[in-house]
Design an enzyme around this catalytic site. Structure first.
Site, PDB file in Angstrom:
ATOM      1  N   ARG A 128     -13.711 -19.363   7.292  1.00 56.65           N
ATOM      2  CA  ARG A 128     -13.223 -18.364   6.336  1.00 56.65           C
ATOM      3  C   ARG A 128     -13.275 -18.900   4.904  1.00 56.65           C
ATOM      4  NH1 ARG A 128      -7.605 -16.007   7.808  1.00 56.65           N
ATOM      5  NH2 ARG A 128      -8.027 -14.829   5.890  1.00 56.65           N
TER       6      ARG A 128
ATOM      7  N   ASP B 177      -7.630 -15.589  -0.661  1.00 58.67           N
ATOM      8  CA  ASP B 177      -9.036 -15.881  -1.003  1.00 58.67           C
ATOM      9  C   ASP B 177      -9.265 -16.370  -2.431  1.00 58.67           C
ATOM     10  OD1 ASP B 177      -9.681 -12.279  -1.023  1.00 58.67           O
ATOM     11  OD2 ASP B 177      -8.864 -13.572  -2.605  1.00 58.67           O
TER      12      ASP B 177
ATOM     13  N   HIS C  36       1.033 -14.917   0.737  1.00 58.77           N
ATOM     14  CA  HIS C  36       0.648 -15.524   2.035  1.00 58.77           C
ATOM     15  C   HIS C  36      -0.084 -16.855   1.842  1.00 58.77           C
ATOM     16  CE1 HIS C  36       0.786 -11.276   4.042  1.00 58.77           C
ATOM     17  NE2 HIS C  36       1.970 -11.827   3.996  1.00 58.77           N
TER      18      HIS C  36
ATOM     19  N   CYS D 273       2.379 -39.061   6.036  1.00 59.43           N
ATOM     20  CA  CYS D 273       3.085 -39.305   7.303  1.00 59.43           C
ATOM     21  C   CYS D 273       2.167 -39.383   8.522  1.00 59.43           C
ATOM     22  CB  CYS D 273       4.127 -38.204   7.513  1.00 59.43           C
ATOM     23  SG  CYS D 273       3.396 -36.636   7.980  1.00 59.43           S
TER      24      CYS D 273
ATOM     25  N   THR E  89      -4.168  -2.233   0.786  1.00 57.37           N
ATOM     26  CA  THR E  89      -3.375  -2.780   1.889  1.00 57.37           C
ATOM     27  C   THR E  89      -2.990  -1.666   2.855  1.00 57.37           C
ATOM     28  OG1 THR E  89      -1.399  -4.024   2.519  1.00 57.37           O
ATOM     29  CG2 THR E  89      -1.210  -2.625   0.561  1.00 57.37           C
ATOM     30  N   SER E  90      -2.931  -2.008   4.142  1.00 53.92           N
ATOM     31  CA  SER E  90      -2.572  -1.006   5.158  1.00 53.92           C
ATOM     32  C   SER E  90      -1.058  -0.789   5.185  1.00 53.92           C
ATOM     33  CB  SER E  90      -3.040  -1.493   6.535  1.00 53.92           C
ATOM     34  OG  SER E  90      -2.503  -2.788   6.800  1.00 53.92           O
TER      35      SER E  90
ATOM     36  N   ASN F 278      -6.516   3.435  -1.952  1.00 50.43           N
ATOM     37  CA  ASN F 278      -7.057   3.088  -0.645  1.00 50.43           C
ATOM     38  C   ASN F 278      -8.007   4.198  -0.187  1.00 50.43           C
ATOM     39  OD1 ASN F 278      -7.371   2.494   2.165  1.00 50.43           O
ATOM     40  ND2 ASN F 278      -5.412   1.410   2.134  1.00 50.43           N
ATOM     41  N   PRO F 279      -9.216   3.859   0.262  1.00 51.62           N
ATOM     42  CA  PRO F 279     -10.130   4.921   0.719  1.00 51.62           C
ATOM     43  C   PRO F 279      -9.603   5.638   1.961  1.00 51.62           C
ATOM     44  CG  PRO F 279     -11.047   2.763   1.213  1.00 51.62           C
ATOM     45  CD  PRO F 279      -9.819   2.537   0.378  1.00 51.62           C
TER      46      PRO F 279
END
Ligand code: OAD
Length: 243
Positions: A72, A106, A121, A150, A188-189, A213-214
């Site tokens: 990714r 991203d 996020h 560590c 965003t959903s 949003n489309p």
């Protein structure tokens, strides 16, 4: 494509003291970065989130998870910001105050020139010690890197399912959503909380709220404006309408 930006939304933006913008994977779709829930090519349509985006999955097979995030990371490195990202950076210049909260890991908003980004996020180009959580510069090795402090594994610096949102990011985002005059929910959903809850906070504080949003989301009817279009087309039009 002719995109009508409602006059009342333009007026609200012109009068706004503070605008809060929440973005999701859709804002990077026109850069060739797959979204998560799009039926055919969404990441979660191809892979089981619980197999790849949880601490348990990393514990079970760190090499597999590391390689997936490396894939990714390479994919978004090759991507370029699109007109939607640039339009948001432009809004930050022309409006008195803009708070940008992104669910995306991203780094494309920063590459488009956005300044004060709240990475809700995390960021895929950062690594964290799996044991201590300390931040480390992204390691490009194909093997799971080891924490220099560590000796534990380093993991991608993103928020996984079942994990808390970084406290500062959560506090600042909630403050901005509760304080803004206009709230834009872009690409965003609105299905993943607590990010999706920011819209409710803005609504409760009488902000004008708009969705770009489309595909109308389940919450579209509760928005003051639902602009059905690609963010890479609608946002530049919105900037133009602000003159
Ligand atoms: P989703 O994949 O759930 O939703 C992407 C949204 O973008 C959909 O509603 C699409 O209709 C819309 N969309 C597609 N192309 C677009 C375009 N060109 N312009 C504008 N919108 C477009 O992605 P998110 O809502 O970002 O979290 O998902 C939220 C979180 O779920 C992610 O941050 C990730 C994921 O699991 C974690 O991994 C913690």
């Amino acid at each position: 494509m002719n995109i009508d930006i409602p006059e009342q939304l333009i007026a609200a933006l012109r009068d706004a003291r503070h605008v809060c913008i929440l973005t999701g994977a859709g804002v990077s779709a026109e850069s060739g970065v797959p979204t998560f829930r799009e039926a055919q090519d969404g990441l979660w349509a191809k892979y089981r989130a619980e197999d790849l985006a949880t601490p348990e999955a990393f514990l079970a097979d760190p090499a597999l998870i590391w390689r997936w995030y490396r894939w990714r990371r390479d994919m978004v490195s090759d991507a370029e910001p699109n007109p939607g990202h640039y339009a948001i950076a432009r809004l930050e210049e022309i409006l008195p105050r803009v708070t940008l909260v992104t669910q995306n890991v991203d780094d494309l908003h920063r590459r488009a020139g956005s300044k004060d980004i709240i990475e809700f996020h995390g960021n895929i180009f950062e690594d964290r010690c799996f044991a201590e959580g300390t931040l480390h510069v992204g390691d490009d090795s194909l093997d799971v890197p080891i924490c220099p402090d560590c000796g534990a594994n380093l993991r991608p610096g993103v928020v996984w399912f079942g994990e808390a949102i970084p406290e500062e990011a959560l506090t600042r985002s909630c403050k901005a959503a509760a304080d803004c005059d206009v709230f834009l929910s872009v690409g965003t959903s609105s299905l993943v909380y607590p990010a999706a809850g920011l819209t409710d906070l803005a609504r409760e504080n009488d902000a004008v709220i708009a969705e770009i949003n489309p595909n109308a989301t389940a919450h579209a009817a509760s928005f003051d404006f639902a602009l059905a279009g690609n963010s890479g087309e609608v946002l530049p039009e919105l900037v133009k309408s602000l003159g």
